[in-house]
Design an enzyme around this catalytic site. Sequence first.
Site, short mmCIF file in Angstrom:
data_model
loop_
_atom_site.label_atom_id
_atom_site.label_comp_id
_atom_site.label_asym_id
_atom_site.label_seq_id
_atom_site.Cartn_x
_atom_site.Cartn_y
_atom_site.Cartn_z
N HIS A 72 0.72 -1.09 0.20
CA HIS A 72 -0.09 -0.02 -0.08
C HIS A 72 0.79 1.29 0.02
O HIS A 72 1.87 1.35 0.73
CB HIS A 72 -1.03 0.05 1.09
CG HIS A 72 -0.41 0.01 2.57
ND1 HIS A 72 -0.13 1.08 3.42
CD2 HIS A 72 -0.15 -1.14 3.42
CE1 HIS A 72 0.21 0.78 4.40
NE2 HIS A 72 0.18 -0.57 4.50
N ASP A 113 -0.27 4.15 0.98
CA ASP A 113 -0.67 5.13 1.87
C ASP A 113 0.13 5.00 3.36
O ASP A 113 0.57 4.00 3.42
CB ASP A 113 -1.98 5.40 2.20
CG ASP A 113 -2.67 4.22 2.91
OD1 ASP A 113 -2.10 2.99 2.49
OD2 ASP A 113 -3.36 4.17 3.78
N GLU A 139 -4.97 1.77 2.80
CA GLU A 139 -4.90 0.51 3.62
C GLU A 139 -5.23 0.95 5.00
O GLU A 139 -5.84 0.30 5.73
CB GLU A 139 -3.75 -0.30 3.22
CG GLU A 139 -3.67 -1.48 3.80
CD GLU A 139 -2.98 -1.56 5.49
OE1 GLU A 139 -3.13 -2.60 6.04
OE2 GLU A 139 -2.68 -0.53 6.02
N GLU A 140 -4.40 1.93 5.33
CA GLU A 140 -4.16 2.41 6.88
C GLU A 140 -5.82 3.06 7.37
O GLU A 140 -6.08 2.87 8.48
CB GLU A 140 -3.27 3.56 7.09
CG GLU A 140 -1.97 3.05 6.68
CD GLU A 140 -1.34 1.94 7.67
OE1 GLU A 140 -2.02 1.72 8.79
OE2 GLU A 140 -0.13 1.69 7.67
ZN LIG Z 1 0.64 -1.37 6.39
#
Ligand SMILES: [Zn+2]
Length: 415
Positions: free
Chosen positions: A83, A85, A180-181
């Site tokens: 990811h 982000d 993702e976060e």
């Molecule tokens: Zn991660």
Amino acid sequence: MFDNYQFTAAERFLRYVQVDTQSDPQSNTFPTTEKQKDLSKILVTELKQIGLSDAHADDWGYVYATIPSNTDKNVPVICFCAHVDTAPDCSGTGVKPLVHANYQGQDIVLPDDHSQVLRINDYPYLRTQLGNDIITASGTTLLGSDDKAGVAEIMDMANYLMSHKKVKHGTIKILFTPDEEVGKGTAKVNLEKLGADFGYTLDGGEAGSLEDETFSADGVQVVIHGVIAHPGYAKGKMVNAMKIVGEILAALPKDRLSPESTDGKRGFIHPVRLEGIAEKCTIEFIIRDFETDGLKKKEDYLRTQIEERMRTYPKASFEFNVTEQYRNMKEILDQHPQVVEYAKEAIQRAGLNLKMESIRGGTDGSRLSFMGLPCPNLFAGEQAIHSKLEFISVQDMNKAVETMVNLVQVCEERS
Ligand SMILES: [Zn+2]
């Protein structure tokens, strides 16, 4: 095999971390922050330079690219995923990465905030890193190894394979995701377009670790309806929902079933949000367990606790709404044992000690697994993530690249 290879993971990583890609849990746009696309664009350009001619980013900021097969065998299509982000918990603006070459166990004082000191006693993993080159931020931001380490390693894996055509492999798909976060990393992913049989997220810690298990997760919303009346004339009529909530929360066990009292394989019931007035209150809980059946048991326990408190207040009522959040990826991975087997073999061929781990949380891999792409999590070397003391070693990054290259070969050999 890698003797004369000039790894590019660290060089790429040092550039990527300077691009601010923090995601935003409050945002309703997709991606949640437009700036995440800044890195996606750079990655597409570099993938094309490496020779992946189909590399592109879509409107949502997802990057897709293909390393073509160079074998006559019929090999499953593997995806590597990371990811772009970084976590909203800690600033990602103006990251200044620093390389501490040939680390000798000394305290590392971060120059922009001298109270930020990386000490071997606080982070015992550093004991395995003597002589290595450690990368940190400068003290006022996170570093962003979660997950730009994974991104940089996948880029270098592509670079290696495209410049070493003698290494045989099937079709390999590359996927970089936003958000993702904030739990939305798979929201707009197109698995049909991706066309992979299974995948690996590169988003873990210690070199040699492999995560094939996550929590199963539900959310429970409890709404307590009291009875409202003018407080001057409320005798025998009013039922205060807030006081009922107080009793419910007080009835939860102190020594078990909570995040603050559990570790390892034990799950919990955790109130995360409370909102209300005397008339009506809403409590949000998250329920976690490695066994999906265990979720139901915890939910039944919570419901019983609430019913018992409510018995004292016959005029009040409550709602109990369960929503599924995600499921333990092991349920899927157990149906495709070769996915984890290939990764274990690849880690061992890289000369690392295999360390199987369970994640007390969820990953994009758990969601992808249930969407049809079995997807355990491989180490990327990330340490002390989401903090100003975040660090990673160049050597661990290179081991992750090596592991991926081994993995695609194991898969080709076994096909
Ligand atoms: Zn991660």
